[in-house]
Design an enzyme around this catalytic site. Structure first.
Site, mmCIF file in Angstrom:
data_model
loop_
_atom_site.group_PDB
_atom_site.id
_atom_site.type_symbol
_atom_site.label_atom_id
_atom_site.label_comp_id
_atom_site.label_asym_id
_atom_site.label_seq_id
_atom_site.Cartn_x
_atom_site.Cartn_y
_atom_site.Cartn_z
ATOM 1 C CD GLU A 122 76.371 9.925 102.060
ATOM 2 O OE1 GLU A 122 77.414 9.404 102.488
ATOM 3 O OE2 GLU A 122 75.721 10.750 102.712
ATOM 4 C CB CYS A 145 82.568 4.698 99.509
ATOM 5 S SG CYS A 145 81.324 4.067 100.632
HETATM 6 P P1 NAD Z 1 80.169 8.215 89.253
HETATM 7 O O1 NAD Z 1 80.240 9.520 89.946
HETATM 8 O O2 NAD Z 1 80.912 8.025 88.003
HETATM 9 O O3 NAD Z 1 78.634 7.864 88.927
HETATM 10 C C1 NAD Z 1 77.645 7.828 89.916
HETATM 11 C C2 NAD Z 1 76.287 8.032 89.275
HETATM 12 O O4 NAD Z 1 76.195 9.359 88.764
HETATM 13 C C3 NAD Z 1 76.008 7.097 88.104
HETATM 14 O O5 NAD Z 1 74.673 6.674 88.172
HETATM 15 C C4 NAD Z 1 76.226 8.001 86.901
HETATM 16 O O6 NAD Z 1 75.517 7.605 85.744
HETATM 17 C C5 NAD Z 1 75.692 9.315 87.429
HETATM 18 N N1 NAD Z 1 76.132 10.515 86.717
HETATM 19 C C6 NAD Z 1 77.219 10.663 85.911
HETATM 20 N N2 NAD Z 1 77.290 11.953 85.478
HETATM 21 C C7 NAD Z 1 76.251 12.610 86.031
HETATM 22 C C8 NAD Z 1 75.799 13.970 85.988
HETATM 23 N N3 NAD Z 1 76.442 14.904 85.286
HETATM 24 N N4 NAD Z 1 74.701 14.302 86.705
HETATM 25 C C9 NAD Z 1 74.061 13.377 87.451
HETATM 26 N N5 NAD Z 1 74.428 12.078 87.521
HETATM 27 C C10 NAD Z 1 75.516 11.702 86.824
HETATM 28 O O7 NAD Z 1 80.579 7.142 90.345
HETATM 29 P P2 NAD Z 1 80.809 5.577 90.132
HETATM 30 O O8 NAD Z 1 82.073 5.387 89.379
HETATM 31 O O9 NAD Z 1 79.553 4.960 89.631
HETATM 32 O O10 NAD Z 1 80.997 5.070 91.649
HETATM 33 C C11 NAD Z 1 82.231 5.032 92.298
HETATM 34 C C12 NAD Z 1 82.376 6.212 93.230
HETATM 35 O O11 NAD Z 1 81.299 6.249 94.158
HETATM 36 C C13 NAD Z 1 83.636 6.108 94.088
HETATM 37 O O12 NAD Z 1 84.262 7.372 94.152
HETATM 38 C C14 NAD Z 1 83.098 5.715 95.465
HETATM 39 O O13 NAD Z 1 83.916 6.077 96.541
HETATM 40 C C15 NAD Z 1 81.790 6.429 95.483
HETATM 41 N N6 NAD Z 1 80.878 5.835 96.461
HETATM 42 C C16 NAD Z 1 80.572 6.540 97.587
HETATM 43 C C17 NAD Z 1 79.746 5.971 98.553
HETATM 44 C C18 NAD Z 1 79.384 6.718 99.819
HETATM 45 O O14 NAD Z 1 78.423 6.323 100.466
HETATM 46 N N7 NAD Z 1 80.106 7.758 100.189
HETATM 47 C C19 NAD Z 1 79.220 4.687 98.349
HETATM 48 C C20 NAD Z 1 79.566 4.007 97.192
HETATM 49 C C21 NAD Z 1 80.391 4.585 96.247
#
Ligand code: NAD
Length: 510
Positions: A245, A279
């Site tokens: 997502e 998002c």
């Molecule tokens: P991010 O991708 O930076 O981090 C998300 C999660 O992934 C965190 O828990 C982080 O620690 C973890 N992570 C980081 N590197 C990783 C790796 N190599 N392997 C596995 N996990 C790892 O995102 P963010 O900045 O926390 O959130 C914002 C983003 O999330 C925005 O782009 C937003 O649009 C998206 N988002 C999408 C939805 C949806 O339902 N489509 C909902 C909410 C947020």
């Protein structure tokens, strides 16, 4: 990478992260970065208890979730305090978008999972001597990785679905907002959820990557496109199923016949709620020429009424961390350098101590600007004039994202047709963002906004392996296709083929 005043400290050979409130910059606590061996230990524990959890009746599993709802209601102020302290969002948003939606998700799946996942018999169109049953089985141990923008709701929602499907969960919350997930862990413990069925591992990308690599049976990831791609690569190597997502650049289309008051209110709410860090935020607006001036004036007026702050009553809260405010600033600067005009906002809020970007309305924007192409994830409403709805659609689809969208017109039929023409996982007509909150609705993106769906029946089944069981009904000594082969049999098969798909009666019967 800096994260909300994250300070790393090595204690006893372990990394720790010290976190602070993004609105006040006051310290809010520390977490340990769990390493690969911690993650593996959590998964092993989850594997041990998962079969017994899956053996429980739906009603028994549901009772734990319903008890959690009651605890959330009782401890609502305390939970809101935790969410607000780690995100800097208004209490109203913590309650409405996090607690209320969490109660709904827990109760919805607790009550309906049994019906949605029940064994099903499917009538067969051809092999009428057989019976087909579909059985939904839990996948086993699910790894859930979540972002920071809705730390309570986005923790509970996938967890409720995975647990009700009979799985155990190991969850890695965002390193910026781990305390909401830890609070959920505490709530589940308080309602007697068997130990190991739900475990939180804290840490940053290192811990997330360890979870993806540790051999879970499914990864449910919510976060950015950049990280999502890495997660998908790792899942691909291990052949671990995953749902992703990811981010969005949601367009809003305002038709000439739209109710402009409602549309302007919707635009302002869609762009600024959660400080634009949703998002499904409205990230770009296409308004037809005839109504552009009136619509824009209303948006500016409504925006200037918004109160930004960190205490008391306010509408717009903080930005989660310095890196995010840098992205917002660079998008606005790029737009202004290329000819955009700021009608209100357009800068960091100088009156607040923490990370605040003033709600901003931009006009004279175009698709050469990052603000119309890349996810800003901040309180910015760029409005672009278009000649007609077709041009609006063309621009709406001129993007690598495809999460959500919204369309505004008094003609509901036309609204539906426009919605169908938008390349996104979901669209809202005459409202915005609500798709995730419509629990029955599958939610997810197309293009780079993700793979797979969460929520509703489709999402719930994503936490299952659907097993197909075909049962012979007749018990005959042999089957027409079994040995021995003969020219006679070959002739009969040819006749059957000609009849079934070569005659109108055959086509009717098949
Ligand atoms: P991010 O991708 O930076 O981090 C998300 C999660 O992934 C965190 O828990 C982080 O620690 C973890 N992570 C980081 N590197 C990783 C790796 N190599 N392997 C596995 N996990 C790892 O995102 P963010 O900045 O926390 O959130 C914002 C983003 O999330 C925005 O782009 C937003 O649009 C998206 N988002 C999408 C939805 C949806 O339902 N489509 C909902 C909410 C947020």
């Amino acid at each position: 990478m800096a994260v909300v005043e994250k300070v790393e400290a090595e204690v006893g050979g372990r990394r720790r992260l010290r976190l602070s409130n993004p609105a006040t910059l006051e310290p809010i606590g520390e977490i340990e970065v769990h390493d690969a061996s911690d993650v593996r230990a959590s998964i092993e524990r989850a594997r041990k208890v998962q079969p017994a959890w899956a053996e429980l009746a739906f009603e028994e599993r549901g009772r734990f979730l319903e008890r959690a709802v009651r605890v959330i209601i009782e401890r609502q102020d305390e939970i809101v305090d935790v969410i607000v302290s780690e995100t800097g969002k208004p209490r109203m948003e913590a309650l409405s978008a996090e607690l209320i939606s969490s109660c709904d998700a827990l109760q919805f799946y607790a009550k309906r999972a049994k019906g949605l996942l029940r064994d099903r018999s499917i009538p067969l169109h051809l092999m009428r001597t057989k019976k087909l049953r579909l059985v939904c089985k839990p996948v086993g141990v699910v790894g859930i990785i979540t972002p920071w923008n809705f730390p309570f709701a986005l923790t509970i929602n996938p967890t409720a679905q995975a647990l009700m499907a009979g799985n155990a969960v190991v969850l890695k919350p965002s390193e910026v907002t781990p305390f909401s997930a830890l609070l959920l862990d505490e709530i589940f413990a308080a309602v007697g959820l068997p130990e190991g069925v739900f475990t939180v591992v804290t840490g940053d990308g290192e811990t997330g990557a360890a979870l993806v690599d540790a051999g879970v049976d499914k990864i449910s990831f919510t976060g950015s496109v950049r990280t999502g791609r890495r997660v998908a690569e790792a899942c691909g190597r291990n052949l671990t199923p995953c749902t992703l997502e990811l981010g969005g650049k949601d367009p809003m289309v305002v038709c000439a016949d739209a109710d402009l008051d409602r549309a302007a209110r919707g635009a302002v709410f869609g762009a600024f709620s959660n400080s634009g860090q949703v998002c499904t935020s409205t990230e770009r607006v296409y308004v037809v020429d005839e109504v552009a001036e009136a619509f824009t004036a209303k948006c500016v007026e409504l925006t200037s009424e918004l109160r930004q702050g960190s205490s008391g009553e306010f509408d717009v809260g903080a930005i989660i961390w310095p890196g995010q405010i840098d992205i917002i600033e660079s998008h606005v600067r790029d737009a202004v350098e290329k000819g955009a005009r700021v009608l209100t906002g357009g800068r960091r809020n100088p009156n607040e101590r923490g990370y605040f970007w003033e709600p901003t309305v931009l006009v004279d924007v175009d698709h050469d600007m990052a603000i119309m192409r890349d996810e800003t994830f901040g309180p910015v409403l760029p409005i672009m004039r278009v000649t007609d709805e077709n041009e609006a659609l063309r621009f709406a689809n001129e993007t690598g994202y495809g999460l959500n969208a919204n369309v505004w017109t008094k003609d509901k039929h036309r609204g539906f047709e426009l919605a169908r023409s938008i390349e996104s996982g979901s669209v809202v007509v005459n409202d915005c963002m609500i798709t995730y909150g419509v629990t029955e609705s599958p939610f997810g993106g197309v293009k780079q906004s993700g793979i797979g769906r969460v929520n509703g029946e489709m999402g719930l089944k994503g936490y299952c392996n659907v097993q197909s069981i075909v049962i012979d009904r007749m018990g005959a000594k042999s089957e027409p296709l079994w040995y021995p082969y003969s020219n006679d049999k070959l002739g009969r098969m040819k006749k059957m083929m000609r009849f079934l798909w070569g005659t109108s009666l055959g086509r009717f019967l098949s």
